[in-house]
Scaffold this motif. Structure first.
Motif, PDB file in Angstrom:
ATOM      1  N   MET A  34       0.644  -1.110  -0.059  1.00  0.00           N
ATOM      2  CA  MET A  34       0.155   0.011  -0.041  1.00  0.00           C
ATOM      3  C   MET A  34       0.799   1.229  -0.017  1.00  0.00           C
ATOM      4  O   MET A  34       0.604   2.239  -0.670  1.00  0.00           O
ATOM      5  N   ASN A  35       1.902   1.119   0.850  1.00  0.00           N
ATOM      6  CA  ASN A  35       2.877   2.475   1.061  1.00  0.00           C
ATOM      7  C   ASN A  35       3.429   2.561  -0.389  1.00  0.00           C
ATOM      8  O   ASN A  35       3.621   3.589  -0.849  1.00  0.00           O
ATOM      9  N   TYR A  36       4.045   1.518  -1.007  1.00  0.00           N
ATOM     10  CA  TYR A  36       4.842   1.510  -2.365  1.00  0.00           C
ATOM     11  C   TYR A  36       4.139   2.079  -3.457  1.00  0.00           C
ATOM     12  O   TYR A  36       4.763   3.016  -4.135  1.00  0.00           O
ATOM     13  N   LEU A  37       2.756   1.864  -3.441  1.00  0.00           N
ATOM     14  CA  LEU A  37       2.293   2.510  -4.534  1.00  0.00           C
ATOM     15  C   LEU A  37       1.530   3.783  -4.485  1.00  0.00           C
ATOM     16  O   LEU A  37       0.886   4.412  -5.262  1.00  0.00           O
ATOM     17  N   SER A  38       1.128   3.995  -3.005  1.00  0.00           N
ATOM     18  CA  SER A  38       0.368   5.217  -2.691  1.00  0.00           C
ATOM     19  C   SER A  38       1.075   6.116  -1.758  1.00  0.00           C
ATOM     20  O   SER A  38       0.569   7.414  -1.814  1.00  0.00           O
ATOM     21  N   GLY A  39       2.056   5.721  -1.127  1.00  0.00           N
ATOM     22  CA  GLY A  39       2.791   6.509  -0.060  1.00  0.00           C
ATOM     23  C   GLY A  39       2.001   6.439   1.304  1.00  0.00           C
ATOM     24  O   GLY A  39       2.508   7.155   2.269  1.00  0.00           O
ATOM     25  N   TYR A  40       0.809   5.945   1.379  1.00  0.00           N
ATOM     26  CA  TYR A  40       0.157   5.922   2.580  1.00  0.00           C
ATOM     27  C   TYR A  40       1.115   5.280   3.940  1.00  0.00           C
ATOM     28  O   TYR A  40       1.663   3.988   3.795  1.00  0.00           O
ATOM     29  N   ASP A  41       0.879   5.953   4.912  1.00  0.00           N
ATOM     30  CA  ASP A  41       1.875   5.583   6.108  1.00  0.00           C
ATOM     31  C   ASP A  41       1.168   6.063   7.445  1.00  0.00           C
ATOM     32  O   ASP A  41       1.386   6.995   7.765  1.00  0.00           O
ATOM     33  N   ALA A  42       0.500   5.015   7.865  1.00  0.00           N
ATOM     34  CA  ALA A  42      -0.052   5.145   9.474  1.00  0.00           C
ATOM     35  C   ALA A  42      -0.147   3.760   9.997  1.00  0.00           C
ATOM     36  O   ALA A  42      -0.221   2.782   9.372  1.00  0.00           O
ATOM     37  N   TRP A  43      -0.274   3.831  11.524  1.00  0.00           N
ATOM     38  CA  TRP A  43      -0.291   2.673  12.101  1.00  0.00           C
ATOM     39  C   TRP A  43      -1.872   2.296  12.018  1.00  0.00           C
ATOM     40  O   TRP A  43      -2.587   2.434  13.312  1.00  0.00           O
ATOM     41  N   SER A  44      -2.460   1.830  11.057  1.00  0.00           N
ATOM     42  CA  SER A  44      -3.848   1.273  11.003  1.00  0.00           C
ATOM     43  C   SER A  44      -3.949   0.143  10.347  1.00  0.00           C
ATOM     44  O   SER A  44      -4.871  -0.297  10.015  1.00  0.00           O
ATOM     45  N   PHE A  45      -2.876  -0.643  10.230  1.00  0.00           N
ATOM     46  CA  PHE A  45      -2.965  -2.065   9.600  1.00  0.00           C
ATOM     47  C   PHE A  45      -3.548  -2.929  10.517  1.00  0.00           C
ATOM     48  O   PHE A  45      -3.566  -4.196  10.082  1.00  0.00           O
ATOM     49  N   TYR A  46      -4.096  -2.616  11.564  1.00  0.00           N
ATOM     50  CA  TYR A  46      -4.579  -3.543  12.697  1.00  0.00           C
ATOM     51  C   TYR A  46      -6.106  -3.689  12.631  1.00  0.00           C
ATOM     52  O   TYR A  46      -6.853  -4.381  12.830  1.00  0.00           O
ATOM     53  N   VAL A  47      -6.571  -2.650  11.397  1.00  0.00           N
ATOM     54  CA  VAL A  47      -8.103  -3.068  10.962  1.00  0.00           C
ATOM     55  C   VAL A  47      -7.864  -3.044   9.552  1.00  0.00           C
ATOM     56  O   VAL A  47      -6.908  -2.976   8.704  1.00  0.00           O
ATOM     57  N   HIS A  48      -8.912  -3.291   8.877  1.00  0.00           N
ATOM     58  CA  HIS A  48      -9.141  -3.746   7.332  1.00  0.00           C
ATOM     59  C   HIS A  48      -9.002  -2.446   6.530  1.00  0.00           C
ATOM     60  O   HIS A  48      -9.481  -1.332   6.950  1.00  0.00           O
ATOM     61  N   GLN A  49      -7.970  -2.530   5.656  1.00  0.00           N
ATOM     62  CA  GLN A  49      -7.532  -1.391   4.870  1.00  0.00           C
ATOM     63  C   GLN A  49      -7.180  -2.054   3.436  1.00  0.00           C
ATOM     64  O   GLN A  49      -6.502  -3.207   3.455  1.00  0.00           O
TER      65      GLN A  49
END
Length: 403
Positions: A34-49
């Protein structure tokens, strides 16, 4: 961060792989991808995304929890219209599931009848998620995308290499802090705290990020097991200690492992360390573009076999951008049977660890493959480090290093 042009180039390479595999829509839940293609970076991977990549659309779509939508707006290169949050009542609900929301979005945008790739072998994609998708998208054809984007990530851009070098500097700082603070009667947890401080503070020029794996610092007999972390026990005189950690910058990792002893090393520990360093040096000298992963492993095994040693586990793997619980990229494994051809700007972690019944040794290097060979990302002594050695310390006629 990265330019929009670099993200667009990553999208182009991803779509090439999608075409090769007959995938029209790609659902990515691995936060590294997700980060590699979009840049998204937050500690939210404990929920569905996830992000959704469509073969005929320029930008991906981000779908995640409503309270995380601003994180996406701030950290990604995408238009705000491509950021679609789901309401908070989807979280841990018995009545609805985020993948139902995803399915409805795919229907609304005309993607429900296509060949859809999903990451079947990733930490973040649950069995229930898959069941919900296939139930609510009955006209779609689902395919295992395997490690599609992970393989795109295996060759790094110049900016990625820069970040990994910065991460390596952070690793050097953290390893020095470990060497300075590990001593007899010091608690393991206090050493871990010092390592974390060094990892996150980084250098005077740049800070650090949280690593995907916590420091692993087993001592004594626990060095026979590679993945112990720490306790509140105190180190003892003559304890061997393995320190495996990583520097991290902007989510890019440079791992580093070393072995030390408090006081006097056993003959076995000293000799094993010497064999590992010699064989690692020979292996590093062999690595160059055009060789295969299994050929690298063969050089390593042949060198340690001269001394009667054999390593059962793989010698190394690809590393780079990552989130917990692992800094590996899940692609290249340096072991028999892996015929991946090594290419410039691949980044690998060579970890020639040997573990026995009552002790172990790890001395590792993260490397970048160059046009004609390879270079280590960190600059740190490889030898067994002896802390507070006895006044006259010799093993097999050779004075051990004292730093």
């Amino acid at each position: 961060m990265f330019t929009v042009e670099e993200y667009q180039e990553r999208m182009r390479k991803t779509k090439e792989k999608m075409n090769e595999q007959g995938i029209e829509v790609l659902l990515l839940v691995n936060p590294s991808n997700m980060n590699y293609l979009s840049g998204y970076d937050a500690w939210s991977f404990y929920v569905h995304q996830m992000i959704i990549v469509m073969i005929d659309e320029e930008q991906p779509i981000w779908i995640g929890r409503e309270m995380d939508a601003n994180s996406a707006r701030i950290s990604t290169w995408m238009n705000n219209d491509n950021i679609i949050p789901y309401p908070d009542d989807y979280i841990q609900s018995d009545n609805k599931h985020p993948m139902e929301f995803v399915a409805n979005i795919l229907k609304e945008i005309g993607q429900a009848n296509r060949y859809i790739g999903v990451e079947m072998e990733t930490h973040y994609f649950s069995a229930l998620s898959y069941l919900k998708l296939i139930h609510h998208l009955p006209n779609a054809t689902f395919k295992d995308a395997d490690q599609l984007v992970n393989w795109v990530r295996s060759i790094k851009s110049p900016q990625e290499i820069t970040y990994m070098r910065m991460a390596a500097q952070n690793a050097e700082m953290a390893m020095r802090r470990a060497y300075e603070t590990i001593d007899a009667n010091v608690r393991e947890c206090d050493v871990a705290a010092n390592i974390f401080q060094a990892q996150i503070s980084g250098t005077a020029e740049h800070g650090g990020d949280y690593p995907a794996i916590v420091p692993m610092i087993p001592s004594g007999r626990k060095t026979s097991a590679p993945h112990f972390t720490w306790t509140d026990e105190r180190y003892q005189v003559n304890d061997p200690v393995i320190v495996e950690l990583a520097g991290c910058y902007n989510r890019y990792h440079s791992p580093l492992a070393r072995t030390m002893v408090i006081g006097e090393p056993s003959y076995q520990l000293a000799e094993t360390s010497k064999v590992i360093v010699e064989a690692l040096n020979e292996t590093l000298n062999f690595i160059r573009p055009g060789v295969t992963s299994e050929e690298i492993e063969e050089v390593w095994q042949n060198n340690i076999a001269k001394h009667g040693f054999y390593k059962r586990s793989r010698l190394g793997y690809s590393v780079g951008l990552s989130y917990p619980p692992d800094w590996g990229e899940h692609t290249i494994s340096i072991r028999p049977g892996d015929q991946t051809v090594i290419q410039p700007n691949m980044t690998l972690h060579l970890i020639p660890g040997l573990w026995y019944h009552d002790f172990g040794v790890e001395i590792s290097e993260a490397i970048r493959v160059t046009d004609s060979g390879c270079e280590t990302l960190a600059d740190f002594p490889r030898e067994l480090y002896v802390k507070n050695p006895t006044p006259s310390l010799y093993v097999n006629g050779t004075t051990l290093p004292k730093y």
